[in-house]
Scaffold this motif. Structure first.
Motif, PDB file in Angstrom:
ATOM      1  N   ILE A  12     -30.303 -13.101  24.943  1.00 22.05           N
ATOM      2  CA  ILE A  12     -28.801 -12.720  25.113  1.00 22.05           C
ATOM      3  C   ILE A  12     -28.325 -14.738  25.062  1.00 22.05           C
ATOM      4  O   ILE A  12     -28.932 -14.540  25.716  1.00 22.05           O
ATOM      5  N   SER A  13     -27.836 -14.550  24.339  1.00 20.73           N
ATOM      6  CA  SER A  13     -27.426 -16.229  23.731  1.00 20.73           C
ATOM      7  C   SER A  13     -27.149 -16.320  24.952  1.00 20.73           C
ATOM      8  O   SER A  13     -25.371 -15.487  25.260  1.00 20.73           O
ATOM      9  N   TYR A  14     -27.074 -17.843  25.826  1.00 24.12           N
ATOM     10  CA  TYR A  14     -26.241 -18.017  26.464  1.00 24.12           C
ATOM     11  C   TYR A  14     -24.745 -19.548  25.836  1.00 24.12           C
ATOM     12  O   TYR A  14     -25.126 -20.294  25.342  1.00 24.12           O
ATOM     13  N   PRO A  15     -23.702 -19.009  25.827  1.00 23.79           N
ATOM     14  CA  PRO A  15     -22.702 -19.042  24.438  1.00 23.79           C
ATOM     15  C   PRO A  15     -21.369 -20.761  26.091  1.00 23.79           C
ATOM     16  O   PRO A  15     -20.487 -20.631  25.595  1.00 23.79           O
ATOM     17  N   ASN A  16     -22.369 -21.261  26.429  1.00 24.09           N
ATOM     18  CA  ASN A  16     -22.232 -22.618  26.601  1.00 24.09           C
ATOM     19  C   ASN A  16     -21.206 -23.828  25.567  1.00 24.09           C
ATOM     20  O   ASN A  16     -20.986 -24.443  25.692  1.00 24.09           O
ATOM     21  N   GLY A  17     -21.676 -23.129  24.438  1.00 17.74           N
ATOM     22  CA  GLY A  17     -21.815 -23.739  23.334  1.00 17.74           C
ATOM     23  C   GLY A  17     -21.518 -22.921  21.804  1.00 17.74           C
ATOM     24  O   GLY A  17     -22.079 -21.851  21.805  1.00 17.74           O
ATOM     25  N   ARG A  18     -21.567 -23.680  20.720  1.00 18.02           N
ATOM     26  CA  ARG A  18     -21.250 -22.820  19.753  1.00 18.02           C
ATOM     27  C   ARG A  18     -22.980 -22.471  19.092  1.00 18.02           C
ATOM     28  O   ARG A  18     -23.196 -23.111  19.128  1.00 18.02           O
ATOM     29  N   PRO A  19     -23.461 -21.442  18.076  1.00 15.91           N
ATOM     30  CA  PRO A  19     -24.500 -21.259  17.716  1.00 15.91           C
ATOM     31  C   PRO A  19     -25.106 -22.022  16.930  1.00 15.91           C
ATOM     32  O   PRO A  19     -24.434 -22.586  15.997  1.00 15.91           O
ATOM     33  N   MET A  75     -16.930 -17.585  23.287  1.00 11.42           N
ATOM     34  CA  MET A  75     -18.041 -18.468  22.139  1.00 11.42           C
ATOM     35  C   MET A  75     -18.622 -17.743  22.083  1.00 11.42           C
ATOM     36  O   MET A  75     -19.389 -16.684  20.571  1.00 11.42           O
ATOM     37  N   SER A  76     -18.400 -16.148  22.859  1.00 17.99           N
ATOM     38  CA  SER A  76     -18.868 -14.794  22.409  1.00 17.99           C
ATOM     39  C   SER A  76     -18.826 -14.357  20.818  1.00 17.99           C
ATOM     40  O   SER A  76     -19.571 -14.019  20.637  1.00 17.99           O
ATOM     41  N   ASP A  77     -17.638 -14.622  21.323  1.00 16.97           N
ATOM     42  CA  ASP A  77     -16.442 -14.180  19.819  1.00 16.97           C
ATOM     43  C   ASP A  77     -17.426 -14.580  18.337  1.00 16.97           C
ATOM     44  O   ASP A  77     -18.142 -14.762  17.510  1.00 16.97           O
ATOM     45  N   GLN A  78     -18.265 -15.954  18.983  1.00 18.98           N
ATOM     46  CA  GLN A  78     -18.357 -16.783  17.715  1.00 18.98           C
ATOM     47  C   GLN A  78     -20.092 -15.917  17.504  1.00 18.98           C
ATOM     48  O   GLN A  78     -20.713 -16.355  16.326  1.00 18.98           O
ATOM     49  N   PHE A  79     -20.978 -16.610  18.338  1.00 16.37           N
ATOM     50  CA  PHE A  79     -21.857 -15.245  17.888  1.00 16.37           C
ATOM     51  C   PHE A  79     -21.395 -14.503  17.471  1.00 16.37           C
ATOM     52  O   PHE A  79     -23.175 -13.928  16.586  1.00 16.37           O
ATOM     53  N   GLN A  80     -21.458 -12.981  18.142  1.00 13.70           N
ATOM     54  CA  GLN A  80     -20.921 -11.951  17.240  1.00 13.70           C
ATOM     55  C   GLN A  80     -20.481 -12.149  15.622  1.00 13.70           C
ATOM     56  O   GLN A  80     -21.444 -11.586  14.571  1.00 13.70           O
ATOM     57  N   ALA A  81     -19.480 -13.470  15.577  1.00 17.09           N
ATOM     58  CA  ALA A  81     -19.621 -13.934  14.293  1.00 17.09           C
ATOM     59  C   ALA A  81     -20.545 -14.052  13.254  1.00 17.09           C
ATOM     60  O   ALA A  81     -20.829 -13.411  11.754  1.00 17.09           O
ATOM     61  N   MET A  82     -21.284 -14.937  14.069  1.00 20.11           N
ATOM     62  CA  MET A  82     -22.721 -15.725  12.917  1.00 20.11           C
ATOM     63  C   MET A  82     -23.614 -14.351  12.670  1.00 20.11           C
ATOM     64  O   MET A  82     -24.572 -14.570  11.865  1.00 20.11           O
ATOM     65  N   CYS A  83     -24.332 -13.691  13.730  1.00 20.97           N
ATOM     66  CA  CYS A  83     -24.855 -11.875  13.674  1.00 20.97           C
ATOM     67  C   CYS A  83     -23.884 -12.096  11.932  1.00 20.97           C
ATOM     68  O   CYS A  83     -24.578 -11.001  11.564  1.00 20.97           O
ATOM     69  N   LYS A 301     -37.123 -31.530  19.148  1.00 16.72           N
ATOM     70  CA  LYS A 301     -36.145 -30.529  19.509  1.00 16.72           C
ATOM     71  C   LYS A 301     -34.604 -30.449  19.347  1.00 16.72           C
ATOM     72  O   LYS A 301     -33.727 -31.451  19.975  1.00 16.72           O
ATOM     73  N   MET A 302     -33.880 -29.328  19.168  1.00 15.93           N
ATOM     74  CA  MET A 302     -32.421 -29.257  18.491  1.00 15.93           C
ATOM     75  C   MET A 302     -31.599 -29.305  19.360  1.00 15.93           C
ATOM     76  O   MET A 302     -32.268 -28.059  20.368  1.00 15.93           O
ATOM     77  N   SER A 303     -31.073 -29.842  19.847  1.00 16.14           N
ATOM     78  CA  SER A 303     -30.129 -29.897  21.108  1.00 16.14           C
ATOM     79  C   SER A 303     -28.876 -31.078  20.969  1.00 16.14           C
ATOM     80  O   SER A 303     -28.920 -31.495  20.488  1.00 16.14           O
ATOM     81  N   LYS A 304     -27.774 -30.414  21.898  1.00 16.68           N
ATOM     82  CA  LYS A 304     -26.331 -31.006  22.534  1.00 16.68           C
ATOM     83  C   LYS A 304     -26.017 -32.343  22.025  1.00 16.68           C
ATOM     84  O   LYS A 304     -25.607 -33.582  21.835  1.00 16.68           O
ATOM     85  N   VAL A 310     -27.629 -27.735  14.292  1.00 21.05           N
ATOM     86  CA  VAL A 310     -26.944 -27.340  12.431  1.00 21.05           C
ATOM     87  C   VAL A 310     -26.629 -26.213  12.842  1.00 21.05           C
ATOM     88  O   VAL A 310     -26.248 -24.925  13.801  1.00 21.05           O
ATOM     89  N   ASP A 311     -24.817 -25.931  12.264  1.00 22.94           N
ATOM     90  CA  ASP A 311     -24.367 -24.976  12.832  1.00 22.94           C
ATOM     91  C   ASP A 311     -24.768 -24.020  11.013  1.00 22.94           C
ATOM     92  O   ASP A 311     -25.034 -24.333   9.650  1.00 22.94           O
ATOM     93  N   PRO A 312     -25.708 -22.634  11.570  1.00 20.82           N
ATOM     94  CA  PRO A 312     -25.672 -22.047  10.196  1.00 20.82           C
ATOM     95  C   PRO A 312     -25.120 -21.553   9.545  1.00 20.82           C
ATOM     96  O   PRO A 312     -25.741 -21.450   8.438  1.00 20.82           O
ATOM     97  N   MET A 313     -24.535 -21.244   9.936  1.00 20.74           N
ATOM     98  CA  MET A 313     -22.731 -20.509   8.953  1.00 20.74           C
ATOM     99  C   MET A 313     -22.933 -21.536   7.716  1.00 20.74           C
ATOM    100  O   MET A 313     -22.806 -20.877   7.047  1.00 20.74           O
TER     101      MET A 313
END
Length: 538
Positions: A12-19, A75-83, A301-304, A310-313
């Motif tokens: 499960i993704s840690y949503p302290n930032g965008r996916p 942030m959780s809503d953004q992860f679900q929207a990504m899926c 390695k990618m990090s904030k 990179v935004d996958p959407m």
């Protein structure tokens, strides 16, 4: 085909930032596995979600000037929207702030306590807020200015507080026995070896609660303590099935068939989690697979903090969801690290999807539409039994009508399924591409458009062979590029109920197609060529 239920989870993704693209990679990989298993005839449960507790969430909310619950929801809503945007076919999106998850976390805590494995003491040691993990002195490295860093390169701080502890040391021998008796419990082998070495080095009891913040699941009977975030997070795999109740889903799907996770959190899933489950008297998952990282072009390695996230959407919107999915799974040997770039996306997808498979589909369906008026071509000279026998025995008796080619494709489909099931995706892709290339060569060699005047029956049979192989190729690729493959199967006229791997072995679908009166319309490209975005002149 296997019929037993299959339960797959992502971390499960840690949503302290965008996916970012790494989150997309894991979700798409898990989705491809889930779709593959459904097409094998299995009943599948696929769970993903968000891990919303812990100190990082508190700090991020404070920095943004918002309530932590509001940050978690946003942030959780953004992860679900990504899926959803990436066509990830999850059955349950589990949030750790759900009341049901609170109940499950309390239940597993109480089960571990009932086993005598939890005790109250004082914790002094190194803690990484970013990893939400405790580390021993021997694991640390020295960073800039003498700062101490975790094995992941994240800052650690010396922490002193009262804490509940878990008797992890008690489970050192049972864990080593688990790894020895079930060598596939941890995959790939490199991850297994790392875990075995870690446990053989000796296990210390694990701090299981924090008192310095209160955003988490409260420890039952100790309201000043919140559970260590990994106790809470790992329990999500049970929450989604209804634990602690004896639900039908628990009976059917637990133990989990596969926990798919990143290589940086293997220890939590392959050491702490089985120890917690042993303590609580709950069956262990069947397998933990630690995949590698998607790295930037320079191998970083990618990090904030590095500014290379990179935004996958955005990539999926630019190049198409199916092409993006294909690239991520095709480009990197599963289990290893790999690099990516937009240039690589365009080059790979144009070469293999647009120019090879897409071109094949366009040529075949166009020839059926223009040379046969869209009528399904009649197959001559090969029965279902013939195809199976020839595929199994490497028989070439029917090669004059292209049946040797059909049998090659059937063998390739079997190899593809075997490789995909074992997560050897490069071998699976290679088997698929071999047939794509063979089919294009077969078109060039037979030139069916030239046979219309001289031997229309042979032309029809050649096109029938190509239709069958096109069907098989679409079925094989469907777990990875579901929308495009369904468009192709729609164009051929294959009912939804027949879009599984069993249909490759059962050529009777072709007889049903012939009798259905289906017509092939002039096709549209299923995989258009991709172009890099124009450079901004500014």
């Amino acid at each position: 085909m296997p019929s037993d239920p299959f339960y797959i989870t992502t971390a499960i993704s840690y949503p302290n930032g965008r996916p970012h693209i790494g989150h997309a990679y894991e979700a798409i990989a898990a989705d491809a596995i889930a779709r593959f298993q459904r097409m094998q005839g299995r009943e599948v449960r696929f769970q993903t979600g968000t891990d919303e507790h812990g100190l990082k969430m508190v700090q991020t909310a404070r920095e943004r000037g918002v309530e932590v619950a509001d940050l978690a929801r946003e942030m959780s809503d953004q992860f679900q929207a990504m899926c959803d945007a990436l066509n990830v076919s999850y059955d349950n999106f589990q949030r750790t702030t759900d009341p049901a998850h609170h109940r499950a976390s309390v239940a597993i805590w109480e089960a571990m306590k009932a086993s005598g494995d939890l005790y109250l003491d004082r914790y002094e040691g190194w803690y990484s807020v970013r990893d939400e993990a405790y580390y021993e002195e021997k694991e640390l490295t020295e960073g800039e200015g003498g700062a101490k860093l975790s094995p992941q390169g994240t800052p650690v701080e010396w922490t002193v507080e009262e804490s509940w502890f878990f008797k992890l040391s008690k489970y050192e021998k049972p864990l080593l026995e688990l790894y020895a008796n079930q060598p596939d419990f941890i995959r790939p082998e490199s991850r297994r070896n790392e875990v075995v070495r870690f446990v053989e080095g000796g296990l210390r009891d694990l701090s299981m609660s924090r008192t310095s913040f209160d955003w988490g699941v409260k420890v039952p009977g100790s309201p000043d303590h919140v559970m260590y975030v990994w106790v809470d997070a790992l329990t999500n795999y049970l929450t989604g099935l209804g634990y602690p109740d004896a639900t039908p889903d628990m009976a059917k799907f637990w133990p989990a068939s596969l926990h798919l996770i990143g290589k940086d959190i293997v220890r939590f899933h392959a050491v702490y989690w089985p120890a917690f489950l042993m303590s609580a008297g709950i069956a262990l998952p069947k397998q933990v697979f630690g995949h590698g990282f998607l790295l930037a072009r320079d191998g970083a390695k990618m990090s904030k903090s590095a500014g290379n996230v990179v935004d996958p959407m955005a990539l999926a919107e630019r190049y198409g969801v199916d092409a993006f999915r294909y690239f991520l799974l095709r480009e990197v040997s599963f289990g290893s690290d790999g690099t990516w770039s937009e240039e690589a996306i365009v080059a790979r997808c144009n070469a293999e999807l647009a120019n090879s498979f897409g071109n094949l589909a366009q040529r075949v369906l166009s020839m059926v539409a223009s040379n046969l008026g869209g009528k399904i071509p009649v197959l001559q000279g090969l029965s279902l039994a013939d195809r199976r026998e020839a595929a199994n025995d490497h028989d070439r008796r029917h090669a004059t009508l292209g049946t040797g080619f059909l049998c090659d494709s059937l063998r390739a489909a079997h190899e593809y399924r075997e490789a995909f099931a074992s997560l050897d995706w490069q071998r699976a892709f290679n088997a698929w591409l071999k047939v794509v290339f063979q089919a294009n060569s077969y078109v060039d060699e037979t030139s069916p458009w030239k046979l219309k005047a001289t031997d229309p029956d042979l032309m029809a049979s050649v096109l029938a062979h190509l239709m069958i192989v096109l069907h098989d190729l679409a079925i094989m690729l469907r777990p990875i590029a579901p929308t495009a493959c369904d468009r192709l199967l729609d164009a051929i006229g294959i009912p939804e109920a027949e879009r599984d791997f069993g249909s490759i072995d059962d050529m009777e679908w072709y007889d049903r197609l012939l009798s259905s009166g289906q017509f092939i319309a002039k096709p549209t490209p299923i995989f258009p060529r991709l172009e890099l975005p124009a450079e901004d002149p500014a």
